[in-house]
Write an enzyme that holds these catalytic residues in place. Structure first.
Site, PDB file in Angstrom:
ATOM      1  N   THR B  26       0.869  -1.175   0.000  1.00  0.00           N
ATOM      2  CA  THR B  26       0.000   0.000   0.000  1.00  0.00           C
ATOM      3  C   THR B  26       0.905   1.224   0.000  1.00  0.00           C
ATOM      4  OG1 THR B  26      -2.002   0.972   0.950  1.00  0.00           O
ATOM      5  CG2 THR B  26      -0.328   0.272   2.518  1.00  0.00           C
ATOM      6  N   CYS B  32      -2.462   7.525   8.148  1.00  0.00           N
ATOM      7  CA  CYS B  32      -3.050   6.184   8.113  1.00  0.00           C
ATOM      8  C   CYS B  32      -2.035   5.159   8.615  1.00  0.00           C
ATOM      9  CB  CYS B  32      -3.449   5.801   6.691  1.00  0.00           C
ATOM     10  SG  CYS B  32      -4.779   6.807   6.018  1.00  0.00           S
ATOM     11  N   HIS B  49      -5.327  -0.949   5.210  1.00  0.00           N
ATOM     12  CA  HIS B  49      -4.916   0.464   5.195  1.00  0.00           C
ATOM     13  C   HIS B  49      -5.967   1.246   5.998  1.00  0.00           C
ATOM     14  CE1 HIS B  49      -3.188   3.963   2.619  1.00  0.00           C
ATOM     15  NE2 HIS B  49      -3.873   4.483   3.610  1.00  0.00           N
TER      16      HIS B  49
END
Lengths: 210, 166
Positions: B26, B32, B49
């Site tokens: 990701t 995040c 995520h």
């Protein structure tokens, strides 16, 4: 914001006009600051998923220089002024006369602070035009400058939106120097109103949300 | 036998699972948090995520489970186990949760979201008794991560520090 799917062509036109007035004012400021002709694209208003938003700017990993500020007041939201590294370097060189400035080598304090000030001026002129147009009270935070992956930066603009859904309404206006080649992110203004800000924005211009 | 190695990409507020020899990644983690839950012997790994610490922050009826730490960890465990991972063998690695901007505004809670995400993810992993055997969290840089279920290594790329593995 739950009515996002009910936005009609009039609403989209209003948002586009906001981008036009805000970025137009900022582009004029930029042009005066650099004593150069700055061109501006017709603003685009897009309703995109978070991943599509990253694709708009060349993918989440693209490294950019970005000035971010939070807008408080009657229509809170987030604003970003995003520059490709090469464009940011050109601006810094023109403003400071420091021709060796580069993000990859030793970063100069002067260069970075010039860039921050540039962001400050541009964001300020975007917002004051927007506030004049809508008669809304808008208070910008002190802008923060960062050089990093665009995905990591724009995430901050999506937090409030992510609490209500998986989509963002992005008002995107691209600017570029007259004689420079146009790549995907020369310079972009992104305005991301918080979910609850759409109603006051439309109301201020005499249009109700459906 | 030349098997093509695929890299499964996980978007924002999304999750997926992968089996060796394939990889999972990701990109552009800021505030995040990217969590990997994996079974090393079975060479199976799941990645989520995660954007926000708690689903109570949601302001609409339908929520996407991978967005919130409290819903994502449970769903990720289920996904990994369904793919063949053994619940008792699961381990976790995590990265992200940076604080990219320092702000003094009314909305500081949202600006401090990175550290809050990390805290919430750790709490959830503890709740399911999954040990954390590697982490690279906090700081003020964005990260792109890629996990190899074959080796159990998480490679982390930042703009200023290049690539490192944990």
């Amino acid at each position: 914001m739950s009515n996002i799917s009910h936005l009609n062509a009039d609403h989209i036109d209003i948002l586009r006009e906001i981008g036009n007035i805000g970025a137009g004012n900022a582009a004029t400021a930029l042009s005066q600051l650099l004593n150069k002709k700055i061109e501006m694209n017709v603003p685009s208003v897009q309703i995109v998923s978070f991943d599509e938003m990253m694709d708009l700017v060349g993918g989440a990993e693209q490294v950019v220089a970005a000035v971010f500020l939070r807008i408080e007041g009657e229509a809170p939201g987030n604003m970003f002024f995003v520059l490709s590294l090469s464009q940011a370097e050109r601006f810094v060189k023109q403003m400071t006369g420091e021709h060796g400035f580069s993000f990859s080598s030793q970063q100069s304090e002067l260069g970075l602070s010039a860039l921050q000030e540039l962001g400050n001026i541009l964001a300020g002129s975007y917002l004051s035009a927007l506030a004049d147009f809508t008669h809304l009270k808008l208070y910008p935070s002190v802008p923060a400058l960062t050089v990093d992956m665009i995905g990591a930066i724009l995430q901050y603009g999506l937090l409030e939106l992510s609490r209500v859904g998986d989509y963002a309404i992005v008002i995107d206006t691209a600017v570029h120097e007259e004689q420079e080649p146009q790549d995907s992110v020369n310079g972009h203004f992104f305005l991301l109103p918080d979910p609850d800000s759409f109603a006051p924005i439309f109301r201020s211009l005499g249009v109700e949300l459906p | 036998m030349n098997e093509v190695i695929n890299v499964i990409k996980v978007g924002i507020a999304d999750m997926n699972v992968v089996q060796a020899p394939h990889l999972i990644r990701t990109s552009g983690l800021g505030s995040c948090v990217g969590v990997i839950i994996f079974d090393q012997m079975k060479e199976i790994a799941g990645l989520a995520h995660i954007m926000l610490p708690d689903s109570s922050l949601a302001r609409s009826g339908t929520i996407s489970v991978a967005k919130y730490a409290d819903t994502a960890i449970e769903a990720l465990i289920t996904l990994v186990v369904k793919t063949g991972g053994r619940k008792s063998a699961l381990k976790a690695k995590l990265a992200g949760g940076a604080q990219m901007f320092q702000f003094h505004s009314a909305n500081t809670d949202m600006m401090r979201i990175g550290p809050r995400n990390v805290e919430a993810v750790k709490q959830q992993l503890q709740r399911f008794h999954i040990p954390i055997i590697g982490e690279d969290v906090g700081g003020n840089s964005g990260r792109t991560i890629e996990f190899n279920p074959k080796t159990g290594l998480l490679s982390i790329r930042t703009v200023n520090q290049g690539v490192k593995e944990i």
